[in-house]
Design an enzyme around this catalytic site. Structure first.
Site, mmCIF file in Angstrom:
data_model
loop_
_atom_site.group_PDB
_atom_site.id
_atom_site.type_symbol
_atom_site.label_atom_id
_atom_site.label_comp_id
_atom_site.label_asym_id
_atom_site.label_seq_id
_atom_site.Cartn_x
_atom_site.Cartn_y
_atom_site.Cartn_z
ATOM 1 N N ALA A 154 50.064 45.338 19.976
ATOM 2 C CA ALA A 154 50.169 46.536 20.801
ATOM 3 C C ALA A 154 49.591 46.254 22.179
ATOM 4 O O ALA A 154 48.426 45.891 22.309
ATOM 5 C CB ALA A 154 49.436 47.704 20.149
ATOM 6 N N VAL A 155 50.440 46.416 23.184
ATOM 7 C CA VAL A 155 50.008 46.321 24.570
ATOM 8 C C VAL A 155 50.211 47.707 25.167
ATOM 9 O O VAL A 155 51.335 48.207 25.225
ATOM 10 C CB VAL A 155 50.826 45.268 25.356
ATOM 11 C CG1 VAL A 155 50.298 45.139 26.773
ATOM 12 C CG2 VAL A 155 50.804 43.921 24.645
ATOM 13 N N ASP A 213 45.559 50.819 33.998
ATOM 14 C CA ASP A 213 45.587 51.123 35.422
ATOM 15 C C ASP A 213 45.892 49.906 36.295
ATOM 16 O O ASP A 213 45.949 50.022 37.511
ATOM 17 C CB ASP A 213 44.238 51.708 35.849
ATOM 18 C CG ASP A 213 43.969 53.049 35.186
ATOM 19 O OD1 ASP A 213 44.951 53.774 34.914
ATOM 20 O OD2 ASP A 213 42.787 53.353 34.939
ATOM 21 N N THR A 214 46.068 48.741 35.663
ATOM 22 C CA THR A 214 46.322 47.522 36.431
ATOM 23 C C THR A 214 47.655 46.911 35.992
ATOM 24 O O THR A 214 48.198 47.281 34.946
ATOM 25 C CB THR A 214 45.194 46.488 36.185
ATOM 26 O OG1 THR A 214 45.277 46.029 34.829
ATOM 27 C CG2 THR A 214 43.821 47.088 36.450
ATOM 28 N N HIS A 247 48.137 44.232 34.611
ATOM 29 C CA HIS A 247 47.913 43.337 33.469
ATOM 30 C C HIS A 247 48.957 43.562 32.367
ATOM 31 O O HIS A 247 49.478 42.617 31.789
ATOM 32 C CB HIS A 247 46.499 43.563 32.925
ATOM 33 C CG HIS A 247 46.124 42.689 31.789
ATOM 34 N ND1 HIS A 247 45.796 41.366 31.956
ATOM 35 C CD2 HIS A 247 46.019 42.937 30.461
ATOM 36 C CE1 HIS A 247 45.510 40.836 30.781
ATOM 37 N NE2 HIS A 247 45.637 41.764 29.851
ATOM 38 N N LEU A 252 60.280 41.306 16.572
ATOM 39 C CA LEU A 252 59.334 41.856 17.525
ATOM 40 C C LEU A 252 58.835 43.234 17.112
ATOM 41 O O LEU A 252 59.512 44.232 17.295
ATOM 42 C CB LEU A 252 60.011 41.927 18.898
ATOM 43 C CG LEU A 252 59.122 42.225 20.087
ATOM 44 C CD1 LEU A 252 58.071 41.128 20.260
ATOM 45 C CD2 LEU A 252 59.961 42.317 21.345
#
Length: 164
Positions: free
Chosen positions: A80-81, A85-86, A88, A113
């Site tokens: 899980a990604v 706030d960036t 990344h 996936l």
């Protein structure tokens, strides 16, 4: 014209589940879902291995290493990604997904996936056993279906096996 579809049958299959520990409240249910679905579809419990890596970034390397052994018919990947706030998120999600596709192509083995890429934790929770089901289950079913499809469409082909 010939048309082929596969069924999610696991008898005689050996599967590796590669899971990310980051966002563990999401990834543990995804991995559990994948394992229980594989077992329910006939994969012997002893023929399922689970590899835990620190985060999504490490998933492709672990999958490649597992597939290089020649022990596995497919890899089911869960993680899980969650957007922050960036930027990344964009790098990790995109590069992890690309690395997994590269592994599938290079080893000619299904790599499915179950890597969630969501904007919020609530969206991830909904896909890890919540309102939108369990994407670990879905990834496990997809791996078995593709393997069966390959068996049906290419019965005389042996992918990933060395010539005797």
């Amino acid at each position: 014209m010939a048309e082929f579809t596969g069924e999610p049958r696991g008898e005689g299959r050996r599967i590796v589940v590669v899971a990310s520990r980051f966002n563990e409240s999401i990834t543990v249910p995804l991995a559990e879902g994948a394992v229980s679905t594989l077992a329910a579809r006939g994969v012997a419990f002893d023929d399922i291995d689970v590899l835990w890596v620190p985060g999504a970034w490490e998933l492709p390397t672990a999958v490649r290493r597992a597939l290089a052994t020649g022990k596995y018919d497919a890899a089911v990947v869960v993680g899980a990604v969650v957007r922050g706030d960036t930027p990344h998120f964009d790098f990790v999600a995109g590069e992890a997904s690309r690395g997994l596709m590269d592994a599938s192509r290079d080893f000619e083995v299904p790599v499915t996936l179950g890597l969630l890429t969501t904007d919020t934790m609530a969206q991830a929770e909904a896909r890890a056993g919540g309102a939108h089901g369990n994407k670990g289950d879905d990834a496990a079913l997809a791996a078995l279906e593709v393997l069966d499809l390959f068996d049906r469409a290419f019965p005389d082909e042996s992918f990933g096996e060395e010539d005797a």
